[in-house]
Motif scaffolding. Structure first.
Motif, PDB file in Angstrom:
ATOM      1  N   ALA A 167       7.099   6.367 -11.460  1.00  0.00           N
ATOM      2  CA  ALA A 167       6.774   5.031 -11.952  1.00  0.00           C
ATOM      3  C   ALA A 167       5.390   4.610 -11.480  1.00  0.00           C
ATOM      4  O   ALA A 167       4.970   4.957 -10.377  1.00  0.00           O
ATOM      5  CB  ALA A 167       7.806   4.019 -11.476  1.00  0.00           C
ATOM      6  N   LEU A 168       4.715   3.876 -12.328  1.00  0.00           N
ATOM      7  CA  LEU A 168       3.517   3.130 -11.954  1.00  0.00           C
ATOM      8  C   LEU A 168       3.988   1.693 -11.832  1.00  0.00           C
ATOM      9  O   LEU A 168       4.653   1.181 -12.735  1.00  0.00           O
ATOM     10  CB  LEU A 168       2.435   3.252 -13.021  1.00  0.00           C
ATOM     11  CG  LEU A 168       1.978   4.662 -13.363  1.00  0.00           C
ATOM     12  CD1 LEU A 168       0.953   4.626 -14.495  1.00  0.00           C
ATOM     13  CD2 LEU A 168       1.407   5.347 -12.146  1.00  0.00           C
ATOM     14  N   GLU A 192       0.673   0.921  -7.621  1.00  0.00           N
ATOM     15  CA  GLU A 192       1.308   1.957  -6.813  1.00  0.00           C
ATOM     16  C   GLU A 192       1.960   3.002  -7.708  1.00  0.00           C
ATOM     17  O   GLU A 192       2.313   2.723  -8.850  1.00  0.00           O
ATOM     18  CB  GLU A 192       2.405   1.363  -5.920  1.00  0.00           C
ATOM     19  CG  GLU A 192       1.914   0.410  -4.876  1.00  0.00           C
ATOM     20  CD  GLU A 192       3.047  -0.186  -4.072  1.00  0.00           C
ATOM     21  OE1 GLU A 192       2.945  -0.153  -2.832  1.00  0.00           O
ATOM     22  OE2 GLU A 192       4.024  -0.678  -4.670  1.00  0.00           O
ATOM     23  N   ILE A 193       2.138   4.186  -7.138  1.00  0.00           N
ATOM     24  CA  ILE A 193       2.916   5.250  -7.770  1.00  0.00           C
ATOM     25  C   ILE A 193       4.177   5.427  -6.936  1.00  0.00           C
ATOM     26  O   ILE A 193       4.111   5.492  -5.706  1.00  0.00           O
ATOM     27  CB  ILE A 193       2.141   6.572  -7.806  1.00  0.00           C
ATOM     28  CG1 ILE A 193       0.848   6.419  -8.600  1.00  0.00           C
ATOM     29  CG2 ILE A 193       3.013   7.687  -8.389  1.00  0.00           C
ATOM     30  CD1 ILE A 193      -0.068   7.626  -8.511  1.00  0.00           C
ATOM     31  N   ILE A 194       5.317   5.515  -7.608  1.00  0.00           N
ATOM     32  CA  ILE A 194       6.586   5.760  -6.945  1.00  0.00           C
ATOM     33  C   ILE A 194       7.148   7.063  -7.508  1.00  0.00           C
ATOM     34  O   ILE A 194       7.219   7.234  -8.731  1.00  0.00           O
ATOM     35  CB  ILE A 194       7.585   4.616  -7.205  1.00  0.00           C
ATOM     36  CG1 ILE A 194       6.971   3.281  -6.771  1.00  0.00           C
ATOM     37  CG2 ILE A 194       8.901   4.877  -6.492  1.00  0.00           C
ATOM     38  CD1 ILE A 194       7.754   2.084  -7.237  1.00  0.00           C
ATOM     39  N   TYR A 195       7.521   7.964  -6.624  1.00  0.00           N
ATOM     40  CA  TYR A 195       8.069   9.255  -7.029  1.00  0.00           C
ATOM     41  C   TYR A 195       9.441   9.400  -6.393  1.00  0.00           C
ATOM     42  O   TYR A 195       9.576   9.366  -5.177  1.00  0.00           O
ATOM     43  CB  TYR A 195       7.132  10.377  -6.590  1.00  0.00           C
ATOM     44  CG  TYR A 195       7.558  11.760  -7.011  1.00  0.00           C
ATOM     45  CD1 TYR A 195       7.931  12.033  -8.319  1.00  0.00           C
ATOM     46  CD2 TYR A 195       7.569  12.797  -6.097  1.00  0.00           C
ATOM     47  CE1 TYR A 195       8.311  13.301  -8.700  1.00  0.00           C
ATOM     48  CE2 TYR A 195       7.939  14.074  -6.472  1.00  0.00           C
ATOM     49  CZ  TYR A 195       8.308  14.323  -7.780  1.00  0.00           C
ATOM     50  OH  TYR A 195       8.687  15.585  -8.160  1.00  0.00           O
ATOM     51  N   PRO A 204      -4.826   5.429  -7.674  1.00  0.00           N
ATOM     52  CA  PRO A 204      -6.193   5.244  -8.147  1.00  0.00           C
ATOM     53  C   PRO A 204      -6.162   4.460  -9.459  1.00  0.00           C
ATOM     54  O   PRO A 204      -5.261   4.642 -10.281  1.00  0.00           O
ATOM     55  CB  PRO A 204      -6.705   6.668  -8.367  1.00  0.00           C
ATOM     56  CG  PRO A 204      -5.837   7.521  -7.493  1.00  0.00           C
ATOM     57  CD  PRO A 204      -4.495   6.839  -7.494  1.00  0.00           C
ATOM     58  N   ILE A 205      -7.148   3.622  -9.658  1.00  0.00           N
ATOM     59  CA  ILE A 205      -7.175   2.740 -10.825  1.00  0.00           C
ATOM     60  C   ILE A 205      -7.257   3.517 -12.146  1.00  0.00           C
ATOM     61  O   ILE A 205      -6.919   2.992 -13.199  1.00  0.00           O
ATOM     62  CB  ILE A 205      -8.325   1.698 -10.687  1.00  0.00           C
ATOM     63  CG1 ILE A 205      -8.089   0.503 -11.611  1.00  0.00           C
ATOM     64  CG2 ILE A 205      -9.666   2.352 -10.910  1.00  0.00           C
ATOM     65  CD1 ILE A 205      -6.949  -0.376 -11.184  1.00  0.00           C
ATOM     66  N   THR A 206      -7.651   4.788 -12.089  1.00  0.00           N
ATOM     67  CA  THR A 206      -7.774   5.595 -13.311  1.00  0.00           C
ATOM     68  C   THR A 206      -6.452   6.210 -13.768  1.00  0.00           C
ATOM     69  O   THR A 206      -6.365   6.722 -14.879  1.00  0.00           O
ATOM     70  CB  THR A 206      -8.798   6.728 -13.106  1.00  0.00           C
ATOM     71  OG1 THR A 206      -8.367   7.540 -12.000  1.00  0.00           O
ATOM     72  CG2 THR A 206     -10.187   6.177 -12.847  1.00  0.00           C
ATOM     73  N   GLY A 217      20.247   7.007  -0.815  1.00  0.00           N
ATOM     74  CA  GLY A 217      19.993   7.961   0.251  1.00  0.00           C
ATOM     75  C   GLY A 217      19.051   9.088  -0.102  1.00  0.00           C
ATOM     76  O   GLY A 217      18.917  10.045   0.650  1.00  0.00           O
ATOM     77  N   THR A 218      18.397   9.000  -1.249  1.00  0.00           N
ATOM     78  CA  THR A 218      17.456  10.048  -1.648  1.00  0.00           C
ATOM     79  C   THR A 218      16.030   9.671  -1.250  1.00  0.00           C
ATOM     80  O   THR A 218      15.722   8.505  -1.018  1.00  0.00           O
ATOM     81  CB  THR A 218      17.528  10.324  -3.166  1.00  0.00           C
ATOM     82  OG1 THR A 218      17.261   9.113  -3.867  1.00  0.00           O
ATOM     83  CG2 THR A 218      18.888  10.876  -3.555  1.00  0.00           C
ATOM     84  N   VAL A 219      15.177  10.690  -1.214  1.00  0.00           N
ATOM     85  CA  VAL A 219      13.799  10.521  -0.774  1.00  0.00           C
ATOM     86  C   VAL A 219      12.942   9.955  -1.903  1.00  0.00           C
ATOM     87  O   VAL A 219      12.948  10.469  -3.019  1.00  0.00           O
ATOM     88  CB  VAL A 219      13.208  11.867  -0.296  1.00  0.00           C
ATOM     89  CG1 VAL A 219      11.735  11.715   0.076  1.00  0.00           C
ATOM     90  CG2 VAL A 219      14.003  12.410   0.881  1.00  0.00           C
ATOM     91  N   THR A 220      12.198   8.909  -1.582  1.00  0.00           N
ATOM     92  CA  THR A 220      11.257   8.283  -2.503  1.00  0.00           C
ATOM     93  C   THR A 220       9.898   8.228  -1.823  1.00  0.00           C
ATOM     94  O   THR A 220       9.804   7.889  -0.649  1.00  0.00           O
ATOM     95  CB  THR A 220      11.708   6.849  -2.843  1.00  0.00           C
ATOM     96  OG1 THR A 220      12.996   6.913  -3.460  1.00  0.00           O
ATOM     97  CG2 THR A 220      10.738   6.162  -3.766  1.00  0.00           C
ATOM     98  N   ALA A 221       8.844   8.572  -2.567  1.00  0.00           N
ATOM     99  CA  ALA A 221       7.480   8.496  -2.045  1.00  0.00           C
ATOM    100  C   ALA A 221       6.752   7.362  -2.748  1.00  0.00           C
ATOM    101  O   ALA A 221       6.883   7.184  -3.961  1.00  0.00           O
ATOM    102  CB  ALA A 221       6.739   9.812  -2.291  1.00  0.00           C
TER     103      ALA A 221
END
Length: 165
Positions: free
Chosen positions: A49-50, A59-62, A114-116, A105-109
């Motif tokens: 997600a952005l 932000e970026i969410i993975y 970057p604005i681009t 309970g899973t890993v999220t980063a």
């Protein structure tokens, strides 16, 4: 972790085997008019997600399917993890990341974006690839298809005041 559950639920709601479909979601703002905007994609058990409220907090969410515990997250964060992101064949971004536990309970980063990145995702033709890098090793490499990415990032950019140049 704020809004993490929203992304997990959204990703799970439209994820399928080897498929990804980008979509825009808006959350909150009923009381302050400052809703969270997200362009979200899913691929199998992964989500990307952005997220922003304005042009200063992109932000970026993975999201990964890896289940772990809070103590393990602390150790992984001490190792200075990075989020790797590449759109089509553009230059790879290697972004400092903070790992958190999603509600399941899973890993999220989470990384500052970057604005681009929204512009690259907007014009992507084949893929958006993401992975985590910890202690020099790459984990959870996943590719997201780009179906719907233009529409989702157009709305995100408009509502957050981002440039698509």
């Amino acid at each position: 972790m704020k809004y993490g559950a929203i992304v997990v639920l959204a990703a799970a709601s439209f994820a399928g085997p080897s498929k990804a479909q980008w979509m825009h979601q808006e959350h909150g703002g009923a009381f302050d008019g400052n809703a969270v905007q997200m362009a979200i994609a899913a691929s199998a058990s992964y989500g990307l997600a952005l997220r922003c409220r304005n042009s200063d907090d992109l932000e970026i969410i993975y999201l990964t399917p890896e289940a772990t515990e809070a103590g393990t997250i602390e150790v992984m964060n001490a190792a200075s993890p990075t989020l790797l992101l590449r759109v089509d064949e553009n230059e790879m971004f290697e972004l400092a990341a903070t790992l958190e536990l999603a509600n399941d309970g899973t890993v999220t980063a989470i990384s500052d974006a970057p604005i681009t990145v929204p512009s690259q995702v907007n014009s992507a033709t084949t893929r958006v690839a993401a992975a985590l890098k910890i202690l020099g090793q790459v984990f959870h490499e996943t590719e997201f298809k780009v179906n719907g990415s233009t529409a989702a990032t157009n709305v995100l950019s408009e509502k957050c005041g981002l440039s698509m140049e």
